[in-house]
Design a protein around this motif. Structure first.
Motif, short mmCIF file in Angstrom:
data_model
loop_
_atom_site.label_atom_id
_atom_site.label_comp_id
_atom_site.label_asym_id
_atom_site.label_seq_id
_atom_site.Cartn_x
_atom_site.Cartn_y
_atom_site.Cartn_z
N GLU A 152 0.65 -1.20 -0.04
CA GLU A 152 -0.18 0.12 -0.05
C GLU A 152 0.89 1.46 -0.02
O GLU A 152 2.06 1.16 0.20
CB GLU A 152 -0.93 -0.15 1.21
CG GLU A 152 -1.82 -1.31 1.50
CD GLU A 152 -2.41 -1.49 2.71
OE1 GLU A 152 -2.83 -0.49 3.45
OE2 GLU A 152 -2.57 -2.79 3.30
N GLY A 153 0.25 2.53 0.02
CA GLY A 153 1.14 3.46 -0.30
C GLY A 153 1.45 4.01 1.31
O GLY A 153 0.91 3.89 2.14
N ASP A 154 2.91 4.53 1.16
CA ASP A 154 3.27 4.66 2.68
C ASP A 154 2.76 6.16 3.16
O ASP A 154 3.30 6.60 4.29
CB ASP A 154 4.88 5.01 2.56
CG ASP A 154 5.52 5.78 1.38
OD1 ASP A 154 4.79 6.74 1.20
OD2 ASP A 154 6.74 5.58 0.87
N ASP A 155 1.76 6.92 2.32
CA ASP A 155 1.12 8.14 2.98
C ASP A 155 -0.20 7.57 3.58
O ASP A 155 -1.03 8.56 4.15
CB ASP A 155 0.88 9.14 1.88
CG ASP A 155 0.07 8.33 0.71
OD1 ASP A 155 -0.13 7.23 0.65
OD2 ASP A 155 -0.34 9.38 -0.13
N LYS A 156 -0.41 6.33 3.77
CA LYS A 156 -1.68 5.86 4.32
C LYS A 156 -2.15 6.49 5.86
O LYS A 156 -2.99 6.88 5.81
CB LYS A 156 -1.76 4.50 4.43
CG LYS A 156 -1.92 3.53 3.18
CD LYS A 156 -3.32 3.94 2.73
CE LYS A 156 -3.45 3.51 1.18
NZ LYS A 156 -2.63 4.40 0.27
N PRO A 157 -0.87 6.59 6.71
CA PRO A 157 -1.27 7.06 8.18
C PRO A 157 -1.66 8.56 7.95
O PRO A 157 -2.64 9.23 8.75
CB PRO A 157 0.14 7.29 8.83
CG PRO A 157 0.90 5.96 8.13
CD PRO A 157 0.36 5.89 6.53
#
Lengths: 222, 222
Positions: free
Chosen positions: B145-150
């Motif tokens: 998944e994308g590392d900007d999810k948080p």
């Protein structure tokens, strides 16, 4: 819980009315429109980036990038060459609704658009209930998710017309079975048009691009 | 929309009351409890399968497997050796609530449980609002998944105590950046305990198992 159900019913019926208005505006302006739905991380934004890179010179593409918070996706799409990109931040809501989309459409020149992509919030449940006036829902998943997803989120697969399976370059690195996922999806909705592709390597993208061009031609009556 | 907001508020306050009751039952019985949340496909069920295989002989583990439709996850957990597995099918709802969990707990012998895992519906938005009476929420995501999810789903990361990053065996196959995802997560919630692991290869699982054993010891007062 009856209060809650009747409020939900009212909200959905108002939404359907607005969605019908959007659909009629799209038809008047011969715009083909898609509502992209998936889990977070399946690759909605990546697919739109590749699509912009390939078709930006041929088609007038508008994009509405929905997110709970941040305009990250809208920024990515602008960097990828998107000329008509609008962020749509829900501020906490778990789905887009027709009212939000309608407001964003008011800012766009609809006479100058061939194709509209609405990237929904990453969520396989709630967005299935909200018609956004689109021609078709496109549901995405990736080969790093379980191949039973269509069975576990049947409403979304039933209401979608197209099923994009992304990250086929990662096949073989898990026990994801392409035949099984196709069978599962078609058992829920036998009319699904299925694309298998990889946004990273580009495999399978040509067929996707051709299909988009055909859809635009169909809608514009050419 | 005021109707809707007030109904939502009422639903949430009833939920909080029931969650407090669950929490007190868990404390009486010295059960440590976790609410696992993630997108569909991040690996909640896989992590629980590995956990059962490693700790089933040492701990008395109960599992509630929430899903919108199907009992697939519950069946997987039973096959992995789960002795106290209960499916919880929401029939369309996009999250578990305290009432659903409370009913399932009525069927279990709480005096005979060390640890309870509640696997929520795959959804990074709605489950964040519903307290299930757990000791901690554990949010999972995978390196595909994308590392900007948080940043995009901040409520979930803010309300979680633990962040599990799964599928580290697939690092390097995308532009996912481990440092960036850690920074993003900690910028939302500086208290997150982070685990990096792969349910497929087993890397990093030992530290996860040790931590679970410590949590059980802490709660049981040993």
């Amino acid at each position: 819980m009856n209060d809650r159900l009747s409020v939900e019913k009212k909200v959905l019926s108002e939404n359907d009315k607005l969605a019908a208005e959007i659909r009629s505006r799209m038809t008047q302006n011969r715009i083909v429109s898609f509502n992209l739905v998936s889990s977070p991380g399946s690759g909605k934004t990546s697919l739109l980036e590749r699509t912009l890179e390939a078709l930006n010179d041929k088609l007038k593409i508008a994009l509405i990038a929905g997110d709970v918070q941040t305009e990250n996706d809208a920024n990515r799409l602008s960097r990828a060459g998107g000329k008509m990109v609008r962020p749509l931040v829900t501020g906490g809501a778990c789905h887009l609704d027709a009212r939000m989309v309608s407001r964003v459409l008011d800012e766009l020149d609809l006479t100058d658009i061939d194709i509209l992509f609405i990237e929904n919030v990453g969520n396989l449940v709630c967005p299935s209930s909200y018609d956004l006036g689109e021609d078709m829902k496109i549901v995405l998943m990736s080969t790093t998710e379980g191949d039973d997803k269509p069975l576990k989120y049947p409403a979304m697969f039933r209401r979608s017309s197209v099923f994009v399976i992304n990250k086929i370059d990662l096949l073989g690195l898990s026990n994801f079975d392409m035949e099984r996922v196709r069978e599962n999806a078609l058992s829920i909705n036998g009319n699904l048009r299925i694309f298998e592709l990889s946004c990273r390597t580009g495999d399978g993208l040509d067929i996707w691009f051709e299909w988009l061009i055909q859809m635009v031609a169909l809608k514009s009556g050419v």
